[in-house]
Design a protein around this motif. Structure first.
Motif, PDB file in Angstrom:
ATOM      1  N   SER A   1       6.017  -1.254  -1.721  1.00 24.01           N
ATOM      2  CA  SER A   1       6.815  -0.879  -0.691  1.00 24.01           C
ATOM      3  C   SER A   1       7.477   0.230  -1.111  1.00 24.01           C
ATOM      4  CB  SER A   1       7.920  -2.032  -0.336  1.00 24.01           C
ATOM      5  OG  SER A   1       8.934  -2.250  -1.673  1.00 24.01           O
TER       6      SER A   1
ATOM      7  N   TRP B   1       7.023   3.732   1.282  1.00 22.31           N
ATOM      8  CA  TRP B   1       7.434   3.850   2.282  1.00 22.31           C
ATOM      9  C   TRP B   1       8.359   4.904   2.270  1.00 22.31           C
ATOM     10  CZ3 TRP B   1       8.221  -2.032   3.549  1.00 22.31           C
ATOM     11  CH2 TRP B   1       6.917  -2.435   3.973  1.00 22.31           C
TER      12      TRP B   1
ATOM     13  N   HIS C   1      11.801   4.970   7.344  1.00 18.56           N
ATOM     14  CA  HIS C   1      12.067   3.477   7.544  1.00 18.56           C
ATOM     15  C   HIS C   1      12.409   3.669   9.098  1.00 18.56           C
ATOM     16  CE1 HIS C   1      12.072   2.199   3.275  1.00 18.56           C
ATOM     17  NE2 HIS C   1      12.550   3.488   3.073  1.00 18.56           N
TER      18      HIS C   1
ATOM     19  N   CYS D   1       0.867   5.001   6.038  1.00 16.17           N
ATOM     20  CA  CYS D   1       0.970   4.513   4.897  1.00 16.17           C
ATOM     21  C   CYS D   1       2.661   4.643   4.355  1.00 16.17           C
ATOM     22  CB  CYS D   1       0.264   4.939   3.582  1.00 16.17           C
ATOM     23  SG  CYS D   1       0.347   6.618   3.168  1.00 16.17           S
ATOM     24  N   HIS D   2       3.314   5.878   4.804  1.00 12.52           N
ATOM     25  CA  HIS D   2       4.475   6.163   4.501  1.00 12.52           C
ATOM     26  C   HIS D   2       5.725   5.635   5.471  1.00 12.52           C
ATOM     27  CE1 HIS D   2       3.407   8.274   0.799  1.00 12.52           C
ATOM     28  NE2 HIS D   2       2.770   9.154   1.578  1.00 12.52           N
ATOM     29  N   VAL D   3       5.309   4.841   6.543  1.00 14.08           N
ATOM     30  CA  VAL D   3       6.195   4.410   7.336  1.00 14.08           C
ATOM     31  C   VAL D   3       6.241   2.826   7.238  1.00 14.08           C
ATOM     32  CG1 VAL D   3       6.672   4.071   9.879  1.00 14.08           C
ATOM     33  CG2 VAL D   3       5.443   6.185   9.202  1.00 14.08           C
ATOM     34  N   SER D   4       7.591   2.477   7.099  1.00 15.28           N
ATOM     35  CA  SER D   4       7.799   1.093   6.778  1.00 15.28           C
ATOM     36  C   SER D   4       7.584   0.175   7.750  1.00 15.28           C
ATOM     37  CB  SER D   4       9.547   0.955   6.635  1.00 15.28           C
ATOM     38  OG  SER D   4      10.161   1.205   7.827  1.00 15.28           O
TER      39      SER D   4
END
Length: 249
Positions: A122, A125, A128, A180-183
């Motif tokens: 996680s 992320w 967020h 992939c970097h968005v929660s």
């Protein structure tokens, strides 16, 4: 004769169930392993290579169990296929197999990751989303892109074979890089993320389980359902009319 036919169908479904579970386990295991390696200071590779590895993980999960590209892995793809084949019973064994496989693959990853002191996936992320409405939109948008391009690729290549699976693995790669970097954009591996939440509690699903189901499964499933009819009405029937007109001429 009837009983023999029923036994044959049960055998085929069992084989499909096992193959789908194996494919999903491989995908989730590789999916989270590659993310953990990306986050580890002991490894040095960029997002493009990570996306390529995720696409490769999808291809491996689809190809290894059956060699016939009949593994779906992503439940929303199973919905598209069930609608195409007009066989709702596909979902009765595909979805449980996907969840079981994802749970096993995620558990294996978590066990080895904890043993080696690995990274929490996680941590990838950096952006967020806290508003459920925004999360509902972006998760649904991800499903729209995946299912729409899956269906279009099928229409172009007429079936799911090596070439079509290769191109869809490329779609997986690109979509992963952008999400992939968005929660909590879980559409790429919804059962894997849910399994990780059950095993480690590290994925920050909200405590409201109905809202979780709505955001991560119910609404995306509805998106996949609507995409099927949209593409069928817009492209398939238009193509059939074109062929019919050519035959008349």
């Amino acid at each position: 004769m009837v009983s023999a036919r029923k036994r044959y169908k049960r055998k085929i479904r069992l084989i499909n169930f096992v193959a789908e579970a194996i494919g999903s386990a491989l995908f989730s295991l590789l999916y989270f392993t590659f993310i953990a390696r990306f986050l580890s200071p002991d490894f040095d590779f960029g997002e493009i290579l990570l996306g390529l590895l995720i696409g490769l993980a999808y291809f491996v999960g689809v190809y290894i169990p059956f060699h016939t590209y009949r593994i779906h892995i992503i439940p929303f793809i199973s919905i598209i296929r069930a609608l195409q084949k007009k066989k709702a019973n596909i979902l009765y064994y595909k979805l449980p197999a996907q969840f079981l496989g994802a749970f096993i693959g995620t558990w294996v990853f978590s066990t080895f990751n904890n043993f080696t002191g690995g990274e929490s996936v996680s941590e990838i992320w950096t952006y967020h989303i806290y508003n459920p409405t925004d999360l509902l939109f972006f998760n649904g948008l991800t499903v729209f892109v995946l299912c729409y391009l899956f269906y279009i690729i099928q229409l172009i290549f007429k079936s799911m074979g090596f070439t079509s699976t290769f191109f869809f693995a490329f779609v997986i790669q690109v979509v992963f890089i952008f999400t992939c970097h968005v929660s909590n954009i879980t559409a790429m591996n919804v059962f894997g993320y849910f399994s990780l939440h059950l095993i480690e509690g590290t994925v920050s699903f909200d405590g409201n389980w109905f809202m979780n189901l709505l955001i991560h499964f119910i609404a995306p499933s509805l998106v996949a359902f609507l995409i099927y009819f949209y593409i069928r009405d817009r492209y398939v029937e238009r193509s059939n009319r074109r062929v019919s007109n050519q035959q008349v001429i």
